[in-house]
Motif scaffolding. Structure first.
Motif, PDB file in Angstrom:
ATOM      1  N   LEU A  45       0.786  -1.185  -0.080  1.00 15.38           N
ATOM      2  CA  LEU A  45      -0.231  -0.019  -0.004  1.00 15.38           C
ATOM      3  C   LEU A  45       0.792   1.214  -0.048  1.00 15.38           C
ATOM      4  O   LEU A  45       0.345   2.321  -0.291  1.00 15.38           O
ATOM      5  N   LEU A  46       2.293   1.010   0.408  1.00 14.11           N
ATOM      6  CA  LEU A  46       3.023   2.234   0.262  1.00 14.11           C
ATOM      7  C   LEU A  46       3.393   2.619  -0.884  1.00 14.11           C
ATOM      8  O   LEU A  46       3.911   3.734  -1.294  1.00 14.11           O
ATOM      9  N   GLY A  47       3.369   1.622  -1.971  1.00 11.06           N
ATOM     10  CA  GLY A  47       3.561   2.094  -3.132  1.00 11.06           C
ATOM     11  C   GLY A  47       2.709   1.823  -4.104  1.00 11.06           C
ATOM     12  O   GLY A  47       2.690   1.019  -5.303  1.00 11.06           O
ATOM     13  N   LEU A  48       1.293   2.470  -4.080  1.00 16.15           N
ATOM     14  CA  LEU A  48       0.144   2.111  -4.752  1.00 16.15           C
ATOM     15  C   LEU A  48       0.374   2.650  -6.328  1.00 16.15           C
ATOM     16  O   LEU A  48       0.885   4.041  -6.493  1.00 16.15           O
ATOM     17  N   PRO A  51      -3.827   4.046 -10.419  1.00 14.17           N
ATOM     18  CA  PRO A  51      -5.332   3.681 -10.589  1.00 14.17           C
ATOM     19  C   PRO A  51      -5.515   3.256  -9.078  1.00 14.17           C
ATOM     20  O   PRO A  51      -6.813   3.496  -8.870  1.00 14.17           O
ATOM     21  N   PHE A  52      -4.931   3.194  -8.112  1.00 10.72           N
ATOM     22  CA  PHE A  52      -5.309   2.790  -6.824  1.00 10.72           C
ATOM     23  C   PHE A  52      -5.376   4.180  -5.999  1.00 10.72           C
ATOM     24  O   PHE A  52      -5.922   4.019  -4.815  1.00 10.72           O
ATOM     25  N   HIS A  53      -4.735   5.404  -6.318  1.00  9.14           N
ATOM     26  CA  HIS A  53      -4.786   6.443  -5.480  1.00  9.14           C
ATOM     27  C   HIS A  53      -5.986   6.979  -5.020  1.00  9.14           C
ATOM     28  O   HIS A  53      -5.969   7.364  -3.706  1.00  9.14           O
ATOM     29  N   ALA A  54      -7.232   6.842  -5.691  1.00  7.97           N
ATOM     30  CA  ALA A  54      -8.455   7.204  -5.222  1.00  7.97           C
ATOM     31  C   ALA A  54      -8.806   6.325  -4.053  1.00  7.97           C
ATOM     32  O   ALA A  54      -9.707   6.807  -3.301  1.00  7.97           O
ATOM     33  N   PHE A  55      -8.367   5.114  -3.958  1.00  8.35           N
ATOM     34  CA  PHE A  55      -8.906   4.132  -3.026  1.00  8.35           C
ATOM     35  C   PHE A  55      -7.678   4.026  -1.664  1.00  8.35           C
ATOM     36  O   PHE A  55      -7.917   3.204  -0.881  1.00  8.35           O
ATOM     37  N   ALA A  56      -6.963   4.895  -1.721  1.00 12.46           N
ATOM     38  CA  ALA A  56      -5.965   4.682  -0.834  1.00 12.46           C
ATOM     39  C   ALA A  56      -6.347   4.726   0.766  1.00 12.46           C
ATOM     40  O   ALA A  56      -5.876   3.696   1.246  1.00 12.46           O
ATOM     41  N   VAL A  57      -7.050   5.888   0.974  1.00 11.53           N
ATOM     42  CA  VAL A  57      -7.519   5.678   2.246  1.00 11.53           C
ATOM     43  C   VAL A  57      -8.197   4.820   2.796  1.00 11.53           C
ATOM     44  O   VAL A  57      -8.362   4.263   3.709  1.00 11.53           O
ATOM     45  N   LEU A  58      -9.263   4.163   1.757  1.00  8.68           N
ATOM     46  CA  LEU A  58     -10.162   2.998   2.099  1.00  8.68           C
ATOM     47  C   LEU A  58      -9.224   1.817   2.248  1.00  8.68           C
ATOM     48  O   LEU A  58      -9.690   1.052   3.117  1.00  8.68           O
ATOM     49  N   LEU A  59      -8.205   1.519   1.458  1.00  9.43           N
ATOM     50  CA  LEU A  59      -7.446   0.462   1.425  1.00  9.43           C
ATOM     51  C   LEU A  59      -6.768   0.351   2.829  1.00  9.43           C
ATOM     52  O   LEU A  59      -6.506  -0.776   3.526  1.00  9.43           O
ATOM     53  N   TRP A  60      -6.232   1.496   3.190  1.00 14.08           N
ATOM     54  CA  TRP A  60      -5.498   1.436   4.713  1.00 14.08           C
ATOM     55  C   TRP A  60      -6.569   1.465   5.726  1.00 14.08           C
ATOM     56  O   TRP A  60      -6.193   0.532   6.717  1.00 14.08           O
ATOM     57  N   PRO A 121      -8.294  -1.800  -8.097  1.00 17.43           N
ATOM     58  CA  PRO A 121      -8.645  -1.474  -6.967  1.00 17.43           C
ATOM     59  C   PRO A 121     -10.036  -1.883  -6.729  1.00 17.43           C
ATOM     60  O   PRO A 121     -10.292  -2.253  -5.466  1.00 17.43           O
ATOM     61  N   GLN A 122     -11.004  -1.737  -7.907  1.00 13.86           N
ATOM     62  CA  GLN A 122     -12.415  -2.037  -7.657  1.00 13.86           C
ATOM     63  C   GLN A 122     -12.461  -3.652  -7.258  1.00 13.86           C
ATOM     64  O   GLN A 122     -13.205  -4.053  -6.365  1.00 13.86           O
ATOM     65  N   ALA A 123     -11.577  -4.271  -7.865  1.00 13.28           N
ATOM     66  CA  ALA A 123     -11.674  -5.890  -7.535  1.00 13.28           C
ATOM     67  C   ALA A 123     -10.852  -6.200  -6.266  1.00 13.28           C
ATOM     68  O   ALA A 123     -11.388  -7.043  -5.486  1.00 13.28           O
ATOM     69  N   THR A 124      -9.926  -5.094  -5.814  1.00  8.55           N
ATOM     70  CA  THR A 124      -9.321  -5.541  -4.395  1.00  8.55           C
ATOM     71  C   THR A 124     -10.464  -5.301  -3.357  1.00  8.55           C
ATOM     72  O   THR A 124     -10.443  -5.861  -2.370  1.00  8.55           O
ATOM     73  N   VAL A 125     -11.067  -4.213  -3.580  1.00  2.00           N
ATOM     74  CA  VAL A 125     -12.152  -3.797  -2.671  1.00  2.00           C
ATOM     75  C   VAL A 125     -13.305  -4.653  -2.474  1.00  2.00           C
ATOM     76  O   VAL A 125     -13.684  -5.166  -1.415  1.00  2.00           O
ATOM     77  N   THR A 126     -13.753  -5.352  -3.413  1.00  3.27           N
ATOM     78  CA  THR A 126     -14.861  -6.185  -3.500  1.00  3.27           C
ATOM     79  C   THR A 126     -14.468  -7.563  -2.999  1.00  3.27           C
ATOM     80  O   THR A 126     -14.983  -8.370  -2.272  1.00  3.27           O
ATOM     81  N   PHE A 190     -25.178  -3.126  -2.966  1.00  2.00           N
ATOM     82  CA  PHE A 190     -25.930  -1.945  -3.231  1.00  2.00           C
ATOM     83  C   PHE A 190     -24.948  -0.989  -3.855  1.00  2.00           C
ATOM     84  O   PHE A 190     -25.208  -0.077  -4.469  1.00  2.00           O
ATOM     85  N   LEU A 191     -23.566  -1.265  -4.237  1.00  2.00           N
ATOM     86  CA  LEU A 191     -22.646  -0.536  -4.912  1.00  2.00           C
ATOM     87  C   LEU A 191     -22.136  -1.256  -6.465  1.00  2.00           C
ATOM     88  O   LEU A 191     -22.255  -2.578  -6.223  1.00  2.00           O
ATOM     89  N   SER A 192     -21.836  -0.471  -7.239  1.00  4.17           N
ATOM     90  CA  SER A 192     -21.429  -0.969  -8.543  1.00  4.17           C
ATOM     91  C   SER A 192     -20.121  -1.409  -8.313  1.00  4.17           C
ATOM     92  O   SER A 192     -19.137  -0.731  -7.570  1.00  4.17           O
ATOM     93  N   ALA A 193     -19.647  -2.595  -8.719  1.00  2.00           N
ATOM     94  CA  ALA A 193     -18.241  -3.043  -8.829  1.00  2.00           C
ATOM     95  C   ALA A 193     -17.219  -2.062  -9.631  1.00  2.00           C
ATOM     96  O   ALA A 193     -16.172  -2.325  -9.395  1.00  2.00           O
ATOM     97  N   ALA A 194     -18.031  -1.483 -10.540  1.00  2.00           N
ATOM     98  CA  ALA A 194     -17.180  -0.554 -11.441  1.00  2.00           C
ATOM     99  C   ALA A 194     -16.851   0.873 -11.263  1.00  2.00           C
ATOM    100  O   ALA A 194     -16.415   1.696 -11.931  1.00  2.00           O
ATOM    101  N   ARG A 195     -17.491   1.095  -9.966  1.00  2.00           N
ATOM    102  CA  ARG A 195     -17.158   2.690  -9.495  1.00  2.00           C
ATOM    103  C   ARG A 195     -15.600   2.995  -9.530  1.00  2.00           C
ATOM    104  O   ARG A 195     -14.927   2.298  -9.194  1.00  2.00           O
ATOM    105  N   SER A 196     -15.361   4.118  -9.806  1.00  2.00           N
ATOM    106  CA  SER A 196     -14.044   4.641 -10.209  1.00  2.00           C
ATOM    107  C   SER A 196     -13.542   5.100  -8.809  1.00  2.00           C
ATOM    108  O   SER A 196     -12.437   5.498  -8.946  1.00  2.00           O
ATOM    109  N   VAL A 197     -14.394   5.702  -7.745  1.00  2.00           N
ATOM    110  CA  VAL A 197     -13.868   6.172  -6.563  1.00  2.00           C
ATOM    111  C   VAL A 197     -14.907   5.505  -5.657  1.00  2.00           C
ATOM    112  O   VAL A 197     -15.978   4.862  -5.676  1.00  2.00           O
TER     113      VAL A 197
END
Length: 234
Positions: A45-48, A51-60, A121-126, A190-197
């Motif tokens: 996560l330190l070297g995202l 494409p992952f930058h928008a999800f950085a806070v959520l991933l941490w 990032p979307q697949a990671t979150v899902t 309830f959320l789309s797996a393709a969301r950009s943020v």
């Protein structure tokens, strides 16, 4: 070399603590491996990549919540393991801890994008939500299994009320674990797996899960104090 004869008394001595040692020993190993994978995930996560930058806070937040999850599972095991009766492990005693261990591993593994097959990032979150839900289910089943083993054990009259009290606590813990599984699945529904943020629901769900695990710490602490009071009173 001195050969010590194995007799019934020696085997009975091993038998009395075998199930407890099995659960505690396995969880010690699992936590060690999970923390190692957590370190890999944190380094990842330190070297995202961009494409992952928008999800950085959520991933941490997910990484921190994963740490809370395995800590709560470990705390519950070491708190109640001494009350397990003397018996040999059955198949559920082998399979459920292993399934829980696999989900604990993947709670961090899916976040280590550099070494996992999850490329977006979307697949990671899902994937994390799916693993988190599985963790809740397997944790609930493991707690119910422990409750069943304890309820089926032989205890003296002076411990019977304590065992009944602890059994009720385990039922509540199982319900709490199952609720984390339900909460974890909400973004997938309830959320789309393709969301950009990340969506607001993502942050809410991960925060709620972290809060549930913090409450779990409080519950285990209360249980430990209750068991200690009961033992000291006897």
């Amino acid at each position: 070399m001195v050969v010590t004869e194995t007799d019934v008394a020696r085997l009975r001595g091993k038998h009395e603590s075998y199930l407890t040692d099995h659960y505690v020993g396995l969880h010690n190993m699992v936590v060690s491996v999970a923390l190692a994978v957590a370190g890999v995930a944190a380094a990842s996560l330190l070297g995202l990549p961009s494409p992952f930058h928008a999800f950085a806070v959520l991933l941490w937040m997910m990484l921190g919540t994963s740490l809370l999850a395995i800590a709560v599972a470990y705390a519950g095991t070491v708190t109640g393991a001494p009350f397990l009766p003397a018996r040999l492990p059955a198949m559920p005693d082998l399979m459920l801890p292993l399934l829980l261990a696999v989900t604990e591993f993947f709670l961090f593994g899916v976040l280590a994008h550099q070494v996992s097959a999850v490329a977006s990032p979307q697949a990671t979150v899902t994937s994390w939500y799916v693993v988190s839900s599985c963790f809740g289910v397997f944790a609930a089943l493991s707690i119910l299994r422990a409750r069943s083993v304890i309820n089926g054990g032989w205890y003296s009259d002076e411990l019977r009320s304590t065992v009944v009290w602890y059994s009720r606590r385990l039922s509540r813990d199982a319900a709490a674990a199952l609720s984390t599984a339900v909460v974890s699945i909400l973004p997938i529904v309830f959320l789309s797996a393709a969301r950009s943020v990340p969506a607001t629901l993502d942050y809410i769900v991960v925060s709620v899960l972290a809060g549930q695990y913090c409450l779990g710490f409080g519950s285990h602490s209360s249980t430990r104090k209750g068991l200690m009071r009961a033992l000291q009173g006897h």
